[in-house]
Write a protein that holds these residues in place. Structure first.
Motif, short mmCIF file in Angstrom:
data_model
loop_
_atom_site.label_atom_id
_atom_site.label_comp_id
_atom_site.label_asym_id
_atom_site.label_seq_id
_atom_site.Cartn_x
_atom_site.Cartn_y
_atom_site.Cartn_z
N ARG A 1 -1.74 -5.62 -1.04
CA ARG A 1 -0.60 -6.37 -0.50
C ARG A 1 0.60 -6.05 -1.38
O ARG A 1 0.53 -6.17 -2.60
CB ARG A 1 -0.84 -7.89 -0.53
CG ARG A 1 -2.11 -8.37 0.17
CD ARG A 1 -2.02 -8.27 1.69
NE ARG A 1 -3.17 -8.92 2.31
CZ ARG A 1 -4.36 -8.35 2.49
NH1 ARG A 1 -4.56 -7.10 2.08
NH2 ARG A 1 -5.35 -9.02 3.06
N TRP A 2 1.73 -5.70 -0.77
CA TRP A 2 2.92 -5.39 -1.57
C TRP A 2 3.42 -6.62 -2.33
O TRP A 2 4.01 -6.49 -3.41
CB TRP A 2 4.04 -4.85 -0.68
CG TRP A 2 3.83 -3.45 -0.18
CD1 TRP A 2 3.85 -3.04 1.12
CD2 TRP A 2 3.60 -2.27 -0.96
NE1 TRP A 2 3.62 -1.68 1.21
CE2 TRP A 2 3.47 -1.18 -0.05
CE3 TRP A 2 3.47 -2.02 -2.32
CZ2 TRP A 2 3.23 0.12 -0.48
CZ3 TRP A 2 3.22 -0.72 -2.74
CH2 TRP A 2 3.11 0.34 -1.83
N ASP A 3 3.19 -7.82 -1.79
CA ASP A 3 3.69 -9.01 -2.48
C ASP A 3 2.76 -9.46 -3.61
O ASP A 3 2.90 -10.57 -4.13
CB ASP A 3 3.93 -10.17 -1.50
CG ASP A 3 2.67 -10.60 -0.77
OD1 ASP A 3 1.62 -9.98 -0.96
OD2 ASP A 3 2.76 -11.57 0.02
N HIS A 4 1.84 -8.56 -4.03
CA HIS A 4 0.99 -8.83 -5.19
C HIS A 4 1.31 -7.87 -6.33
O HIS A 4 0.50 -7.67 -7.23
CB HIS A 4 -0.49 -8.70 -4.81
CG HIS A 4 -1.01 -9.86 -4.00
ND1 HIS A 4 -0.38 -10.33 -2.88
CD2 HIS A 4 -2.10 -10.65 -4.17
CE1 HIS A 4 -1.07 -11.35 -2.37
NE2 HIS A 4 -2.11 -11.55 -3.14
N ASP B 1 12.30 -3.41 6.15
CA ASP B 1 11.11 -3.03 6.92
C ASP B 1 9.81 -3.46 6.24
O ASP B 1 8.71 -3.14 6.70
CB ASP B 1 11.09 -1.51 7.15
CG ASP B 1 11.08 -0.71 5.85
OD1 ASP B 1 11.11 -1.33 4.76
OD2 ASP B 1 11.05 0.52 5.92
N GLY B 2 9.93 -4.19 5.13
CA GLY B 2 8.75 -4.68 4.43
C GLY B 2 8.22 -3.73 3.37
O GLY B 2 7.35 -4.11 2.58
N MET B 3 8.73 -2.51 3.34
CA MET B 3 8.27 -1.55 2.35
C MET B 3 8.94 -1.82 1.01
O MET B 3 10.08 -2.30 0.95
CB MET B 3 8.56 -0.13 2.82
CG MET B 3 7.77 0.28 4.06
SD MET B 3 5.98 0.22 3.77
CE MET B 3 5.79 1.57 2.60
N PRO B 4 8.26 -1.51 -0.08
CA PRO B 4 8.82 -1.79 -1.41
C PRO B 4 9.95 -0.87 -1.78
O PRO B 4 10.07 0.25 -1.25
CB PRO B 4 7.62 -1.60 -2.34
CG PRO B 4 6.78 -0.60 -1.63
CD PRO B 4 6.92 -0.91 -0.17
N ASP B 5 10.78 -1.34 -2.68
CA ASP B 5 11.87 -0.54 -3.22
C ASP B 5 11.28 0.62 -4.02
O ASP B 5 10.42 0.42 -4.88
CB ASP B 5 12.75 -1.42 -4.11
CG ASP B 5 13.91 -0.65 -4.70
OD1 ASP B 5 14.90 -0.44 -3.99
OD2 ASP B 5 13.81 -0.25 -5.88
N VAL B 6 11.74 1.83 -3.74
CA VAL B 6 11.17 3.01 -4.39
C VAL B 6 11.38 2.98 -5.89
O VAL B 6 10.49 3.36 -6.67
CB VAL B 6 11.77 4.30 -3.78
CG1 VAL B 6 11.28 5.53 -4.55
CG2 VAL B 6 11.41 4.43 -2.31
N VAL C 1 -0.43 -5.15 -10.95
CA VAL C 1 -0.75 -4.87 -9.56
C VAL C 1 -1.96 -5.71 -9.20
O VAL C 1 -3.03 -5.55 -9.80
CB VAL C 1 -1.04 -3.38 -9.33
CG1 VAL C 1 -1.46 -3.14 -7.87
CG2 VAL C 1 0.18 -2.53 -9.66
N GLY C 2 -1.79 -6.62 -8.25
CA GLY C 2 -2.87 -7.47 -7.81
C GLY C 2 -3.32 -7.12 -6.40
O GLY C 2 -2.62 -6.41 -5.66
N HIS D 1 -0.78 6.24 -3.01
CA HIS D 1 -1.74 6.51 -1.94
C HIS D 1 -3.08 5.85 -2.24
O HIS D 1 -3.68 5.21 -1.36
CB HIS D 1 -1.94 8.02 -1.78
CG HIS D 1 -2.98 8.40 -0.77
ND1 HIS D 1 -2.72 8.47 0.58
CD2 HIS D 1 -4.31 8.69 -0.91
CE1 HIS D 1 -3.83 8.80 1.23
NE2 HIS D 1 -4.80 8.94 0.34
N ARG D 2 -3.54 5.96 -3.47
CA ARG D 2 -4.84 5.39 -3.84
C ARG D 2 -4.84 3.87 -3.74
O ARG D 2 -5.77 3.27 -3.20
CB ARG D 2 -5.20 5.83 -5.26
CG ARG D 2 -6.52 5.28 -5.76
CD ARG D 2 -6.91 5.94 -7.06
NE ARG D 2 -5.91 5.77 -8.09
CZ ARG D 2 -5.77 4.67 -8.83
NH1 ARG D 2 -6.58 3.65 -8.64
NH2 ARG D 2 -4.85 4.60 -9.76
N LEU D 3 -3.79 3.24 -4.25
CA LEU D 3 -3.78 1.78 -4.24
C LEU D 3 -3.60 1.21 -2.84
O LEU D 3 -4.13 0.14 -2.52
CB LEU D 3 -2.68 1.26 -5.17
CG LEU D 3 -2.91 1.54 -6.66
CD1 LEU D 3 -1.86 0.87 -7.51
CD2 LEU D 3 -4.29 1.07 -7.10
#
Length: 342
Positions: free
Chosen positions: A237-240, A193-198, A256-257, A228-230
């Motif tokens: 972007r999760w891919d950063h 679903d595009g969400m990152p691995d916990v 974290v970019g 939440h803040r980031l």
């Protein structure tokens, strides 16, 4: 808010409405003028304002504006319950109003921030709540107001930037995953679903909490607060997000970019966080993560990578950044005030 905050006749404090386009436009105008006066150029946009005042943003924030007798917004204050014991405070006053009205607006914002600090501190069960506000190094008006309100200048930050060339896309074999001297550098994994691995999110959080434990004004955040803040950042972007892992698969570093969007030219990338656990320092982890985001930026057609560094960093991080091509673009400061909760 005091019953009589000392504002000019007809001026009053109000809560900004994120659904009102005129309000967002005016706050953006104020913020951009604040930036131009402090560092010579403006970079903020409406998205930066919405981070503070939108329904999503106010989960951890409160806002106030000061309107003149014609209902025009002339000042804006925003507080962010960042972490236990640390509350961030944005303080912006119009640059064109007369000095007496500007001073009254400033005093009103500081009085409101003190009340917010007491409320936040009480909710968290603290005896003292820190207010953490910032200023551009050359903004003498802001310095005067902060000092008069009882704030102390406690830290200086170098805002650094590095140009990126197209050929630097080959700086690493693949920004998604590569290895050097037993260290694997990889993007945070994402699910269907595009969400990152916990587990990866937790690894990033744990590394950064551990890496910054001994750094200036470090305040522990829960994983929920951190994510939440980031995610509120317009450039998120999760891919950063990247991890660096040692031979045993243990996370030793994280970066974290974000995206720094530009309305007039190519976008840039920004290093929001870079941390390496003390046990893994000296193995090229930080250098590898920086090479990764540079190569990633080049592959996306971006022309720069920015970051912030503590001018008094105990790790001497600025030496690494300068050796890799970063230079200081402008300077900011942290000003703090401790407010007794009771």
């Amino acid at each position: 808010m005091p019953e009589d905050p000392g504002l000019p006749d007809g001026w009053y404090a109000d809560t900004p409405d994120a659904a009102d386009e005129a309000t967002v436009d005016r706050l953006t105008e104020l913020l951009r003028a604040h930036e131009r006066a402090g560092r010579g150029w403006a970079g903020a946009g409406a998205d930066d304002v919405l981070v503070e005042i939108s329904e999503h943003g106010v989960a951890m924030r409160e806002n106030v504006v000061v309107r003149d007798a014609g209902d025009r917004i002339q000042a804006w204050g925003s507080v962010h319950d960042r972490a236990e014991g640390r509350m961030l405070f944005v303080h912006v006053v119009d640059r064109d109003i007369d000095e007496r009205a500007a001073d009254a607006c400033s005093s009103t914002l500081f009085a409101w921030a003190d009340a917010q600090a007491r409320a936040v501190g009480e909710a968290r069960g603290l005896a003292t709540q820190q207010i953490d506000s910032g200023s551009f190094a050359d903004d003498e008006r802001q310095h005067r107001w902060l000092a008069d309100a009882g704030f102390d200048r406690v830290r200086t930050w170098w805002q650094m930037s590095r140009s990126v060339e197209a050929e630097e896309a080959e700086l690493v074999p693949d920004p998604s995953r590569w290895e050097r001297k037993g260290v694997v550098f990889r993007r945070v994994e994402r699910q269907g679903d595009g969400m990152p691995d916990v587990a990866d999110l937790r690894a990033v959080h744990d590394v950064l909490e551990g890496a910054f434990t001994d750094h200036f004004n470090s305040a522990e955040e829960t994983l929920q607060e951190f994510v939440h803040r980031l995610r509120e950042d317009p450039g998120h972007r999760w891919d950063h997000w990247w991890l660096a892992e040692l031979e045993d698969g243990e996370a030793a570093g994280a970066l974290v970019g974000t995206v720094s969007e530009s309305a007039t030219g190519p976008d840039g990338s920004y290093v929001s966080y870079l941390g390496v656990l003390e046990s893994a320092r000296g193995r090229g982890v930080a250098t590898g993560l920086l090479r990764t985001i540079i190569a990633d930026a080049a592959s996306r057609g971006r022309d720069r990578v920015g970051l912030e560094v503590d001018a008094d960093s105990p790790t001497g991080a600025d030496s690494l950044y300068r050796s890799m091509g970063w230079g200081t673009k402008y300077v900011t400061e942290s000003w703090h005030r401790d407010v007794p909760v009771r």
